[in-house]
Design a protein around this motif. Structure first.
Motif, short mmCIF file in Angstrom:
data_model
loop_
_atom_site.label_atom_id
_atom_site.label_comp_id
_atom_site.label_asym_id
_atom_site.label_seq_id
_atom_site.Cartn_x
_atom_site.Cartn_y
_atom_site.Cartn_z
N ASP A 9 0.82 -1.21 0.00
CA ASP A 9 0.00 0.00 0.00
C ASP A 9 0.85 1.27 0.00
O ASP A 9 0.31 2.37 -0.01
N ASN A 57 2.30 7.46 -7.59
CA ASN A 57 1.08 6.88 -8.15
C ASN A 57 -0.05 6.74 -7.13
O ASN A 57 -1.15 6.36 -7.50
N GLY A 58 0.23 7.02 -5.86
CA GLY A 58 -0.75 6.78 -4.81
C GLY A 58 -1.83 7.83 -4.71
O GLY A 58 -1.75 8.90 -5.34
N ARG A 59 -2.85 7.55 -3.90
CA ARG A 59 -3.95 8.49 -3.66
C ARG A 59 -3.55 9.61 -2.71
O ARG A 59 -4.17 10.68 -2.71
N TYR A 60 -2.53 9.36 -1.89
CA TYR A 60 -2.09 10.35 -0.91
C TYR A 60 -0.57 10.49 -0.98
O TYR A 60 0.14 9.54 -1.30
N GLU A 83 -8.82 8.69 6.20
CA GLU A 83 -10.01 7.84 6.24
C GLU A 83 -11.18 8.56 6.89
O GLU A 83 -12.34 8.29 6.57
N VAL A 87 -8.24 16.07 3.76
CA VAL A 87 -7.56 16.06 2.46
C VAL A 87 -6.13 16.58 2.58
O VAL A 87 -5.32 16.39 1.67
N SER A 131 -3.87 14.75 -0.13
CA SER A 131 -4.38 13.86 -1.18
C SER A 131 -3.75 14.26 -2.51
O SER A 131 -3.53 15.45 -2.78
N ALA A 132 -3.46 13.27 -3.34
CA ALA A 132 -2.83 13.54 -4.64
C ALA A 132 -3.75 14.38 -5.51
O ALA A 132 -3.29 15.26 -6.25
N GLU A 133 -5.04 14.15 -5.41
CA GLU A 133 -6.01 14.91 -6.20
C GLU A 133 -5.95 16.39 -5.85
O GLU A 133 -5.99 17.26 -6.73
N THR A 134 -5.84 16.68 -4.56
CA THR A 134 -5.75 18.08 -4.12
C THR A 134 -4.41 18.68 -4.52
O THR A 134 -4.34 19.82 -5.01
N ARG A 136 -2.56 18.07 -7.00
CA ARG A 136 -2.45 18.33 -8.44
C ARG A 136 -2.88 19.75 -8.79
O ARG A 136 -2.55 20.24 -9.88
#
Length: 218
Positions: A9, A57-60, A83, A87, A131-134, A136
């Motif tokens: 993970d 490559n991870g989500r966080y 969890e 974020v 978080s990776a999304e944030t 970016r």
């Protein structure tokens, strides 16, 4: 390198910002599960962090430094706040009790901080996760060097309406090996970086390195 989360993970990325001694081949053999990346020239901490982000490559994403030791439950404690819906989060950067370490703490982190729960208005990149999304939506300013890139990024994140949650359990230990000469040199470098940071983010003028967001509780 050792964390309590399942290794499947977690991906560990180490960015060598063109250090004088290139040990990547040796380290790659010793730590086959770690991805090592080396810059061909010294580009500063912001660039090194951005390179790590681009390789992840991870989500966080969790950030720390080469002179920092993270306890085995460091990432697990960050995972728990994510969890729960966070974020972005940061934790304490503790220091050894000797005089030189305390001087480094004062110059780098504004002293030994009183820890308080609640949202942070800034963080130290030696102990930060997002978080990776944030992430970016942002990047570390590579022109702010040799320090202060985290000041600028934290200000941008908070001003965008993203809450940075302080996580008391996700602490790390800052353990630099320095002589008195090194302390004074590093202090001058921090000061230079922070001045550049305020040029790129004028709203930082007059601010402390670490501040708590309005409404943070003691």
């Amino acid at each position: 390198m050792h964390q309590s989360l399942d290794s499947a993970d977690v991906e560990i990325i180490v960015v060598d910002d063109c250090s004088p001694t290139n040990r990547l081949n040796e380290l790659s053999e010793d730590f086959p599960g770690v991805r090592f990346v080396r810059h061909s020239s010294n580009r500063g901490p912001g660039a090194a962090r951005n390179t790590g982000i681009s390789q992840a490559n991870g989500r966080y994403l969790a950030f720390t430094d080469s002179d920092v030791v993270a306890p085995i439950y460091w990432l697990r404690n960050y995972a728990r706040v994510f969890e729960a819906g966070a974020v972005a989060a940061c934790g304490s950067v503790y220091h050894q009790k000797d005089f030189l370490s305390k001087m480094t703490a004062i110059t780098a982190f504004g002293g030994h901080l009183k820890q308080r729960h609640g949202p942070r208005a800034s963080f130290a990149a030696a102990n930060f996760a997002i978080s990776a999304e944030t992430m970016r939506k942002f990047s570390f300013n590579e022109l702010v060097r040799p320090a202060g890139e985290d000041m600028v990024l934290s200000w941008q994140i908070v001003n965008a309406g993203v809450e940075i949650l302080y996580n008391a359990k996700a602490w790390v230990m800052h353990k630099p090996t320095m002589t008195p000469k090194d302390v004074f040199w590093r202090a001058s470098q921090y000061g230079r970086g922070f001045r550049i940071a305020r040029v790129h983010e004028p709203s930082l003028a007059g601010s402390g390195f670490h501040r708590y967001a309005k409404g943070a509780s003691g």
